[in-house]
Design a protein around this motif. Structure first.
Motif, PDB file in Angstrom:
ATOM      1  N   LEU A  55      -1.395 -54.879   5.515  1.00 34.59           N
ATOM      2  CA  LEU A  55      -1.080 -54.726   6.939  1.00 34.59           C
ATOM      3  C   LEU A  55      -2.312 -54.596   7.827  1.00 34.59           C
ATOM      4  N   ASN A  56      -3.480 -54.344   7.227  1.00 40.82           N
ATOM      5  CA  ASN A  56      -4.681 -54.308   8.070  1.00 40.82           C
ATOM      6  C   ASN A  56      -5.418 -55.646   8.112  1.00 40.82           C
ATOM      7  N   ASP A  57      -4.888 -56.678   7.473  1.00 46.23           N
ATOM      8  CA  ASP A  57      -5.474 -58.016   7.600  1.00 46.23           C
ATOM      9  C   ASP A  57      -4.766 -58.728   8.750  1.00 46.23           C
ATOM     10  N   LYS A  58      -5.543 -59.089   9.762  1.00 45.70           N
ATOM     11  CA  LYS A  58      -4.938 -59.723  10.940  1.00 45.70           C
ATOM     12  C   LYS A  58      -4.764 -61.220  10.682  1.00 45.70           C
ATOM     13  N   ILE A  59      -3.513 -61.659  10.727  1.00 45.73           N
ATOM     14  CA  ILE A  59      -3.226 -63.068  10.484  1.00 45.73           C
ATOM     15  C   ILE A  59      -2.893 -63.703  11.828  1.00 45.73           C
ATOM     16  N   ASP A  60      -3.890 -64.366  12.389  1.00 47.39           N
ATOM     17  CA  ASP A  60      -3.732 -64.926  13.734  1.00 47.39           C
ATOM     18  C   ASP A  60      -4.160 -66.398  13.734  1.00 47.39           C
ATOM     19  N   ALA A  61      -4.209 -66.981  14.928  1.00 51.06           N
ATOM     20  CA  ALA A  61      -4.534 -68.408  15.025  1.00 51.06           C
ATOM     21  C   ALA A  61      -5.912 -68.705  14.427  1.00 51.06           C
ATOM     22  N   GLU A  62      -6.856 -67.788  14.609  1.00 50.63           N
ATOM     23  CA  GLU A  62      -8.207 -68.008  14.065  1.00 50.63           C
ATOM     24  C   GLU A  62      -8.165 -68.088  12.534  1.00 50.63           C
ATOM     25  N   LEU A  63      -7.439 -67.165  11.927  1.00 49.93           N
ATOM     26  CA  LEU A  63      -7.331 -67.133  10.459  1.00 49.93           C
ATOM     27  C   LEU A  63      -6.637 -68.409   9.954  1.00 49.93           C
ATOM     28  N   LEU A  64      -5.568 -68.792  10.651  1.00 49.55           N
ATOM     29  CA  LEU A  64      -4.814 -69.968  10.208  1.00 49.55           C
ATOM     30  C   LEU A  64      -5.661 -71.230  10.336  1.00 49.55           C
ATOM     31  N   ALA A  65      -6.506 -71.269  11.373  1.00 45.18           N
ATOM     32  CA  ALA A  65      -7.394 -72.425  11.542  1.00 45.18           C
ATOM     33  C   ALA A  65      -8.463 -72.433  10.442  1.00 45.18           C
ATOM     34  N   ALA A  66      -8.859 -71.236  10.002  1.00 44.91           N
ATOM     35  CA  ALA A  66      -9.879 -71.151   8.942  1.00 44.91           C
ATOM     36  C   ALA A  66      -9.304 -71.532   7.580  1.00 44.91           C
ATOM     37  N   GLY A  67      -7.964 -71.487   7.465  1.00 42.96           N
ATOM     38  CA  GLY A  67      -7.308 -71.838   6.194  1.00 42.96           C
ATOM     39  C   GLY A  67      -6.341 -72.985   6.412  1.00 42.96           C
ATOM     40  N   PRO A  68      -6.843 -74.172   6.673  1.00 40.82           N
ATOM     41  CA  PRO A  68      -5.951 -75.285   7.069  1.00 40.82           C
ATOM     42  C   PRO A  68      -4.948 -75.698   5.997  1.00 40.82           C
ATOM     43  N   GLN A  69      -5.202 -75.304   4.720  1.00 40.52           N
ATOM     44  CA  GLN A  69      -4.260 -75.678   3.650  1.00 40.52           C
ATOM     45  C   GLN A  69      -3.156 -74.657   3.457  1.00 40.52           C
ATOM     46  N   LEU A  70      -3.280 -73.499   4.142  1.00 41.20           N
ATOM     47  CA  LEU A  70      -2.308 -72.420   3.907  1.00 41.20           C
ATOM     48  C   LEU A  70      -0.879 -72.883   4.127  1.00 41.20           C
ATOM     49  N   ARG A  71       0.016 -72.522   3.200  1.00 45.35           N
ATOM     50  CA  ARG A  71       1.442 -72.853   3.343  1.00 45.35           C
ATOM     51  C   ARG A  71       2.282 -71.582   3.454  1.00 45.35           C
ATOM     52  N   ILE A  72       1.747 -70.485   2.891  1.00 44.09           N
ATOM     53  CA  ILE A  72       2.512 -69.238   2.932  1.00 44.09           C
ATOM     54  C   ILE A  72       1.567 -68.041   3.031  1.00 44.09           C
ATOM     55  N   VAL A  73       1.982 -67.075   3.871  1.00 41.53           N
ATOM     56  CA  VAL A  73       1.245 -65.818   4.019  1.00 41.53           C
ATOM     57  C   VAL A  73       2.237 -64.694   3.723  1.00 41.53           C
ATOM     58  N   ALA A  74       1.924 -63.883   2.709  1.00 37.65           N
ATOM     59  CA  ALA A  74       2.852 -62.812   2.301  1.00 37.65           C
ATOM     60  C   ALA A  74       2.172 -61.466   2.519  1.00 37.65           C
ATOM     61  N   THR A  75       2.699 -60.668   3.451  1.00 34.46           N
ATOM     62  CA  THR A  75       2.109 -59.347   3.650  1.00 34.46           C
ATOM     63  C   THR A  75       2.819 -58.338   2.746  1.00 34.46           C
ATOM     64  N   VAL A  76       2.023 -57.457   2.127  1.00 29.66           N
ATOM     65  CA  VAL A  76       2.604 -56.425   1.253  1.00 29.66           C
ATOM     66  C   VAL A  76       2.927 -55.216   2.140  1.00 29.66           C
TER      67      VAL A  76
END
Ligand code: GLV
Length: 328
Positions: A55-76
């Protein structure tokens, strides 16, 4: 996908969850004792297909742009205010959380805080350890009864209802408020009454917060609302820190507007407002609402299962943007 999916995990998981992920793909674990630094996260996500985060990892547009292959983000975590879900949807990335496996554990902590602040347990512990205790005294560390009082629950979802359920054993009157009314059978079973928020503030001896953090709930506990509470009332927060205006709370405690507060979450974690650390009428816990071995294991396994389901060609069971992405 021809090669094995590449999965970045921002915290070393317990073995039960690792076992699920190891079968799914090639894992890159962040093994540092501290949370992964932002720059490292942005670097490591570059070639990843999935991200298991905290929950302390911010998943925002910047992060998504840095990981262009990402298909799924799972927060614990059950709360997902760390994830910009619309930004995920815009990139066709599935976002998942871990609901339903931590409700009782979090409710237990809300109750532990409620009992501890009412009965001055933390002060008592410090007193005994200080060596100053001279034996039983009739008027030392007098607290407030919990049994038979009025419990006000703001946010009557899964966790709020588990908190209410425990109130039955303490003979409490339970009031609740929230965006919608619970079904009548739930109200009956929990002996809970749906009320306007102002009435809840006016009449409760304990106000316990169980709302998600969003623009509507940010600073819900404001100076104005604190002033509606009884001078003898206690505030309990196991939801998200920014739901409480900490400056207003510190001021309310200082001016004896309310009797005390027990907080597991803070506005700027891990930084704590020094006006709160200075107070004996506040109990401060380090965001441990779901922190039991059993529950943290369940949360990790559920996050891993969401990722595994996706790479198995199934819709992850806890997809937050299922409808927005048109998934079945
Ligand atoms: C903990 O705060 C969670 O949202 O799971």
């Amino acid at each position: 996908m021809a090669s094995k999916p590449k999965i970045l995990v921002t915290k070393l998981l317990f073995s039960a969850a690792r076992a699920v992920l190891d079968k799914t793909g090639e894992i890159d674990y962040w093994a540092g004792p501290e949370a992964i630094p932002r720059a490292e996260l942005l670097k490591r996500v570059a070639d990843k297909d999935a991200l298991v985060c905290l929950l302390n990892d911010k998943i925002d547009a910047e992060l998504l742009a840095a990981g262009p292959q990402l298909r799924i983000v799972a927060t614990v975590s059950v709360g997902y205010d760390n994830i910009d879900v619309p930004a995920c949807t815009a990139r066709k990335v599935i976002a998942t959380n871990t609901p339903g496996v931590l409700d009782d554990t979090t409710a237990d902590l809300a109750w532990a805080l409620m009992l501890a602040i009412a009965r001055r347990l933390v002060e008592g512990d410090a007193w005994v350890r200080s060596g100053n205790w001279r034996g039983f005294s009739m008027d030392h560390l007098l607290g407030a009864d919990v049994y038979g009082k009025t419990l006000g629950i703001i946010g009557f979802g899964r966790i709020g209802r588990c908190v209410a359920k425990r109130g039955l054993g303490f003979g409490m009157r339970v009031l609740y408020s929230g965006s919608k009314r619970a079904p009548v059978d739930v109200e009956k079973e929990l002996n809970a009454e749906f009320v306007e928020q102002d009435r809840l503030f006016n009449e409760s001896d304990f106000v316990s917060l169980h709302v998600p953090l969003n623009p509507q709930t940010r600073h819900l506990i404001s100076k104005e609302n604190l002033e509606k509470m009884k001078r003898t009332a206690f505030l309990i927060n196991t939801s998200r820190g920014p739901v409480v205006d900490e400056e207003a709370l510190a001021e309310a405690l200082e001016n004896k507007i309310i009797a005390g507060a027990a907080l597991d979450v803070f506005e700027h974690e891990p930084k704590i407002n020094p006006k709160l650390t200075a107070r004996r009428d506040a109990i401060l816990a380090p965001h441990i609402g779901s922190a039991t071995v059993e529950t943290r294991t369940r949360m990790m396994v559920l996050a891993a299962q969401n990722v595994a389901a996706f790479f198995d060609g199934r819709t992850p069971p806890n997809a937050l943007n299922k409808d927005a992405l048109g998934l079945k």
